[in-house]
Scaffold this motif. Structure first.
Motif, short mmCIF file in Angstrom:
data_model
loop_
_atom_site.label_atom_id
_atom_site.label_comp_id
_atom_site.label_asym_id
_atom_site.label_seq_id
_atom_site.Cartn_x
_atom_site.Cartn_y
_atom_site.Cartn_z
N LYS A 123 0.82 -1.23 0.00
CA LYS A 123 0.00 0.00 0.00
C LYS A 123 0.84 1.27 0.00
O LYS A 123 0.33 2.35 -0.29
CB LYS A 123 -0.94 0.01 1.20
N ASN A 124 2.13 1.14 0.31
CA ASN A 124 3.00 2.31 0.36
C ASN A 124 3.82 2.52 -0.91
O ASN A 124 4.56 3.50 -1.01
CB ASN A 124 3.95 2.20 1.56
N GLU A 125 3.69 1.62 -1.86
CA GLU A 125 4.45 1.75 -3.11
C GLU A 125 4.03 3.01 -3.85
O GLU A 125 2.85 3.35 -3.91
CB GLU A 125 4.23 0.53 -3.99
N LYS A 126 5.02 3.68 -4.45
CA LYS A 126 4.74 4.93 -5.16
C LYS A 126 5.10 4.82 -6.64
O LYS A 126 6.01 4.08 -7.01
CB LYS A 126 5.50 6.09 -4.52
N ILE A 127 4.38 5.57 -7.45
CA ILE A 127 4.65 5.67 -8.89
C ILE A 127 4.77 7.16 -9.20
O ILE A 127 3.84 7.93 -8.97
CB ILE A 127 3.50 5.04 -9.72
N ASN A 160 1.44 7.81 -4.33
CA ASN A 160 1.03 6.50 -3.82
C ASN A 160 0.31 5.74 -4.92
O ASN A 160 -0.56 6.29 -5.61
CB ASN A 160 0.11 6.67 -2.61
N ASN A 161 0.66 4.46 -5.12
CA ASN A 161 0.15 3.70 -6.26
C ASN A 161 -1.38 3.62 -6.31
O ASN A 161 -1.96 3.61 -7.38
CB ASN A 161 0.78 2.31 -6.29
N ARG A 162 -2.02 3.58 -5.15
CA ARG A 162 -3.49 3.51 -5.15
C ARG A 162 -4.11 4.80 -5.68
O ARG A 162 -5.08 4.76 -6.44
CB ARG A 162 -3.99 3.22 -3.73
N TRP A 163 -3.52 5.93 -5.28
CA TRP A 163 -4.01 7.21 -5.78
C TRP A 163 -3.63 7.41 -7.24
O TRP A 163 -4.41 7.97 -8.03
CB TRP A 163 -3.46 8.35 -4.92
N ILE A 172 -10.16 3.34 -2.04
CA ILE A 172 -8.95 3.58 -1.24
C ILE A 172 -9.30 3.68 0.23
O ILE A 172 -8.61 3.10 1.09
CB ILE A 172 -8.24 4.87 -1.72
N LEU A 173 -10.37 4.38 0.56
CA LEU A 173 -10.76 4.55 1.95
C LEU A 173 -11.21 3.23 2.58
O LEU A 173 -10.87 2.93 3.73
CB LEU A 173 -11.87 5.59 2.06
N VAL A 174 -11.98 2.45 1.82
CA VAL A 174 -12.43 1.16 2.34
C VAL A 174 -11.25 0.20 2.52
O VAL A 174 -11.19 -0.55 3.49
CB VAL A 174 -13.52 0.54 1.43
N LEU A 175 -10.29 0.24 1.60
CA LEU A 175 -9.12 -0.62 1.71
C LEU A 175 -8.28 -0.28 2.94
O LEU A 175 -7.56 -1.14 3.46
CB LEU A 175 -8.24 -0.49 0.45
N LYS A 176 -8.37 0.96 3.41
CA LYS A 176 -7.61 1.35 4.59
C LYS A 176 -8.17 0.72 5.86
O LYS A 176 -7.48 0.66 6.88
CB LYS A 176 -7.61 2.88 4.73
#
Length: 220
Positions: A120-124, A128-131, A184-188
């Motif tokens: 969840k912390n991976e970035k592109i 943040n990859n999710r965003w 994203i919010l639900v995954l948190k």
């Protein structure tokens, strides 16, 4: 029922939820969605990771809510919805929602869930990859909607909801991006029980709104 002011809205009401007009394409599409979900559920049961299913259900729930408030706008104004789908379809469920769109959004959340990283912390590019993927898919959806609008399959009638710079931003924010924000919010949420409660609230609001509309005899 008084006629709606917008000809597009009136056209979208033609054959609304008329099962005698349903096309056979619904059957293979339904089978395909079932197959995809069953496959993903089996994978989730083995791995214990239900993120993909969570994304699928969350995103579709947000679309259900979106189409519901769009229908409310059509009825309350007795004029026009923000968007309508008056063109050919295998089944029109609401003024802006047909069965083809429904099946597409049932799968879209799964696609998002399969795209994002398990980290969840991976970035592109520093995001943040999710965003990053939420932004990317929302932009992609807006581009597709613009082409559908040009082709007359999905119509807009409000002057602020169009292909102008400001209009595109509104479509991006309130048409699609919040779908992915919800995912994203639900995954948190760490607890699966609390995730299901959050998803249930999304569907619950949409269902209650439609029940109210049904009781009041609203037709959208």
């Amino acid at each position: 029922m008084e006629p709606y002011g917008s000809t597009d809205t009136q056209a979208a009401l033609d054959g609304l939820r008329d099962l005698t007009q349903m096309g056979w394409i619904v059957i293979p599409l339904l089978a395909l969605v079932f197959y995809i979900y069953v496959t993903e559920i089996k994978k989730a049961r083995k791995s214990g990771n239900w993120d993909v299913i969570v994304c699928g259900l969350t995103l579709f729930g947000m679309d259900f809510f979106n189409e519901t408030w769009n229908g409310w706008v059509a009825w309350l104004t007795q004029d026009q919805a923000f968007w309508t789908t008056p063109g050919p379809t295998a089944l029109r469920v609401m003024v802006g929602w047909n069965v083809e769109i429904i099946f597409m959004f049932l799968i879209s959340g799964l696609i998002y869930g399969k795209t994002i990283s398990e980290d969840k912390n991976e970035k592109i590019f520093g995001i943040n990859n999710r965003w990053f993927w939420g932004l990317g898919y929302a932009i992609f959806c807006v581009v597709i909607e613009i082409f559908l609008n040009i082709g007359g399959l999905l119509t807009w009638t409000y002057p602020f909801w169009n292909r102008s710079f400001a209009g595109v931003w509104l479509i991006f924010l309130f048409g699609y991006f919040h779908f992915y924000v919800a995912c994203i919010l639900v995954l948190k949420i760490k607890s699966m029980k609390k995730r299901l409660i959050a998803i249930g609230c999304i569907y619950g609001v949409a269902i209650i709104m439609n029940v109210i509309a049904g009781i009041l005899g609203w037709y959208y």
